[in-house]
Write an enzyme that holds these catalytic residues in place. Structure first.
Site, PDB file in Angstrom:
ATOM      1  N   GLY A 252     -45.583  -1.957 -56.617  1.00 20.04           N
ATOM      2  CA  GLY A 252     -44.226  -2.669 -56.409  1.00 20.04           C
ATOM      3  C   GLY A 252     -42.895  -1.594 -56.840  1.00 20.04           C
ATOM      4  O   GLY A 252     -41.818  -1.957 -56.032  1.00 20.04           O
ATOM      5  N   ARG A 325     -41.883  -0.892 -39.757  1.00 17.28           N
ATOM      6  CA  ARG A 325     -40.903  -1.293 -40.987  1.00 17.28           C
ATOM      7  C   ARG A 325     -39.873  -1.891 -40.432  1.00 17.28           C
ATOM      8  O   ARG A 325     -39.353  -2.944 -41.092  1.00 17.28           O
ATOM      9  CB  ARG A 325     -40.900  -0.351 -42.264  1.00 17.28           C
ATOM     10  CG  ARG A 325     -42.408   0.265 -42.476  1.00 17.28           C
ATOM     11  CD  ARG A 325     -42.247   1.060 -43.918  1.00 17.28           C
ATOM     12  NE  ARG A 325     -41.661  -0.036 -44.931  1.00 17.28           N
ATOM     13  CZ  ARG A 325     -40.222   0.295 -45.412  1.00 17.28           C
ATOM     14  NH1 ARG A 325     -39.658   1.163 -44.750  1.00 17.28           N
ATOM     15  NH2 ARG A 325     -39.900  -0.588 -46.319  1.00 17.28           N
ATOM     16  N   CYS A 357     -41.755  -2.196 -25.356  1.00 17.73           N
ATOM     17  CA  CYS A 357     -41.206  -3.447 -24.650  1.00 17.73           C
ATOM     18  C   CYS A 357     -41.085  -4.417 -25.443  1.00 17.73           C
ATOM     19  O   CYS A 357     -41.918  -5.434 -25.426  1.00 17.73           O
ATOM     20  CB  CYS A 357     -41.928  -3.512 -23.534  1.00 17.73           C
ATOM     21  SG  CYS A 357     -41.954  -2.279 -22.125  1.00 17.73           S
ATOM     22  N   GLU A 358     -40.096  -4.262 -26.366  1.00 13.75           N
ATOM     23  CA  GLU A 358     -40.031  -5.408 -27.682  1.00 13.75           C
ATOM     24  C   GLU A 358     -38.580  -5.096 -28.250  1.00 13.75           C
ATOM     25  O   GLU A 358     -38.281  -4.126 -28.211  1.00 13.75           O
ATOM     26  CB  GLU A 358     -40.926  -5.428 -28.744  1.00 13.75           C
ATOM     27  CG  GLU A 358     -42.340  -5.219 -28.577  1.00 13.75           C
ATOM     28  CD  GLU A 358     -42.743  -6.746 -28.281  1.00 13.75           C
ATOM     29  OE1 GLU A 358     -42.009  -7.700 -28.758  1.00 13.75           O
ATOM     30  OE2 GLU A 358     -44.167  -7.157 -27.876  1.00 13.75           O
TER      31      GLU A 358
HETATM   32  C1  LIG Z   1     -49.858  -3.200 -51.732  1.00 15.41           C
HETATM   33  C2  LIG Z   1     -50.233  -3.552 -53.019  1.00 15.41           C
HETATM   34  C3  LIG Z   1     -49.897  -2.452 -54.093  1.00 15.41           C
HETATM   35  C4  LIG Z   1     -48.887  -1.215 -53.696  1.00 15.41           C
HETATM   36  O1  LIG Z   1     -47.665  -1.871 -53.501  1.00 15.41           O
HETATM   37  P1  LIG Z   1     -46.189  -0.685 -53.451  1.00 15.41           P
HETATM   38  O2  LIG Z   1     -45.057  -1.600 -53.185  1.00 15.41           O
HETATM   39  O3  LIG Z   1     -46.577   0.081 -52.425  1.00 15.41           O
HETATM   40  O4  LIG Z   1     -46.308   0.120 -55.035  1.00 15.41           O
HETATM   41  C5  LIG Z   1     -50.250  -2.579 -55.384  1.00 15.41           C
HETATM   42  N1  LIG Z   1     -51.298  -3.450 -55.629  1.00 15.41           N
HETATM   43  C6  LIG Z   1     -51.767  -4.423 -54.780  1.00 15.41           C
HETATM   44  C7  LIG Z   1     -52.546  -5.635 -55.254  1.00 15.41           C
HETATM   45  C8  LIG Z   1     -51.294  -4.288 -53.479  1.00 15.41           C
HETATM   46  O5  LIG Z   1     -51.195  -5.294 -52.517  1.00 15.41           O
END
Ligand SMILES: *Cc1c(COP(=O)(O)O)cnc(C)c1O
Length: 443
Positions: A252, A325, A357-358
């Site tokens: 994350g 994204r 086409c969106e």
């Molecule tokens: C998607 C995910 C990650 C990685 O998330 P990032 O934002 O790319 O670092 C890590 N652990 C789990 C369980 C995930 O689903």
């Protein structure tokens, strides 16, 4: 390998995409030379940018004993997995398909963690047979199924319980995963009872807890809250006489995009050390975006310019099927012209859109790109994560190609999948009235 003139950004990440004599380069290669050989659209990654990102994280986290597993879903190309695996990185997978990718790339099973909210019995069996490091389970029902599958195989499953700590990651709603009501993880209040029950089962080797609060997290304070909640939970479990040797802190960590400098990795490491560093647990993190997000461009060519009501619209040959994204998460990818824009400040504000086409096939408004015209080549920046791995063939477009640059060389690490290959999977059948289908449905 010498990288000359790597332009330092305001961010904490080195820039491997840079202008040399006014031309956009990836490491030592001029992107224009690559685009002469590879038809657009294509992804272009920098190997050195990935190694660099890994080394920054690893330098910050190894001193405090944290292992790194790459979240394969961020970029699942086997060349990327091999490159990271050769750096010493483990893998975090969310499907049997990703398991095959990781193993094909040469990642050791002993460094693979299996996350995900909906694993099938077949996927669990495959992971157990491969002997992976750990399965992170996300519900009471899944604990049951993992135990059953392990028993039927005569194996013992090493698991961790994924906790929903009810912490808001303060990121986009569609990439928030740990608030109450989320489909992910087990509510923190339910953990002690489930953990004790699972630990009592002979088929299960319960090793600890996992947490993952969301993605592209910029403000680090939600990490502090989540990790502190995990530390309290570990202590509570130990007070009940349960062993908790491992803690998986998830991924994350956000990356710098545009003017946003991105979080400070030293501070992230400090938060880990302060919250869970003295529990004696073996710690793991699972970053995806941070390791590859800034290491990739999506290269595209401008097809048409047209006058829109609010200014010129540039229609490019990359669409939401190649990079979803913007449509899915309102993400804005900076655009880099191949030739450094002259008099850029005075150039018009363009809206850049794809051919799909969106209406949501829209990359947003861009300024400072210089004068665009048909044939102009552009690269969307920060497209190394959740780009190619989320690409589709929507509108029956070729699945996008991927190129990896390393120093003075590049390699096609995924060629375009053509419409021919797509059609080979399909069967037009024969539907004239009276003709029997090839196979009757059972029952
Ligand atoms: C998607 C995910 C990650 C990685 O998330 P990032 O934002 O790319 O670092 C890590 N652990 C789990 C369980 C995930 O689903």
């Amino acid at each position: 390998m010498a990288i000359t003139n790597p332009r330092k950004l305001k961010s904490n990440q080195q820039e491997w995409f840079h202008y040399r004599t006014g031309e956009l380069h990836v490491e030592n290669l001029c992107l224009n030379d690559i685009a002469r050989e590879v038809p657009t659209p294509f992804y272009c990654y920098s190997a050195e940018a990935m190694r660099w990102a890994y080394s920054i994280l690893s330098d910050a986290l190894s001193p405090i004993g944290v292992s790194i597993c790459f979240a394969v879903k961020a970029n699942s190309n086997i060349a990327v997995l091999r490159l990271l695996s050769e750096c010493g990185c483990g893998m975090d997978i969310v499907s049997a398909g990703e398991l095959e990718r990781a193993l094909t790339a040469g990642a050791p099973a002993s460094q693979i963690i299996f996350s995900g909210v909906g694993k099938t019995r077949a996927e669990i069996a495959r992971a157990l047979e491969a002997g992976i490091h750990q399965i992170n389970v996300e519900s009471a029902a899944e604990i049951e199924v993992v135990a059953e599958v392990a028993r039927s195989l005569g194996l013992r499953a090493t698991i961790a319980l994924r906790v929903n700590p009810d912490v808001d990651a303060k990121t986009h709603a569609k990439i928030t995963t740990a608030t109450r009501g989320s489909k992910f993880g087990i509510a923190i209040d339910d953990i002690p009872e489930l953990y004790a029950r699972a630990a009592a089962r002979p088929e299960l080797n319960v090793q600890g807890l996992a947490v993952h609060i969301g993605s592209q997290v910029q403000d680090l304070s939600p990490f502090r809250r989540a990790f502190a909640a995990m530390a309290a939970l570990v202590t509570a479990l130990r007070e009940k006489g349960l062993e908790v040797p491992r803690l998986d802190l998830g991924g994350g960590i956000g990356i710098a995009v545009g003017d946003n400098p991105g979080p400070d990795i030293a501070e992230y490491a400090a938060i880990i050390a302060e919250t869970v560093g003295n529990l004696g647990c073996h710690l793991t993190v699972e970053p995806g975006r941070w390791l590859v997000g800034r290491a990739g461009l999506l290269v595209t060519e401008l097809l048409y310019l047209k006058d829109g009501q609010d200014g010129p619209i540039a229609i490019v040959d990359a669409g939401m099927n190649d990079l979803v994204r913007p449509a899915l998460y309102d993400a804005k990818h900076p655009a880099l012209p191949f030739h450094q824009a002259k008099g850029a400040a005075a150039s018009p504000r363009y809206r850049i859109v794809g051919p799909i086409c969106e209406s949501s096939d829209d990359f947003g408004a861009y300024e400072g790109l210089g004068e665009l015209k048909a044939g102009t080549l552009l690269a969307f920046d920060c497209a190394g994560a959740y780009g190619a791995s989320m690409a589709s063939t929507y509108n029956s477009r070729d699945l996008v190609a991927e190129i990896l640059v390393d120093g003075d060389h590049f390699r096609t690490i995924r060629r375009r999948q053509s419409i021919r290959e797509m059609l080979e999977l399909e069967d037009a059948g024969d539907w004239q009235s009276g003709s029997a289908p090839a196979r009757k449905a059972a029952g």
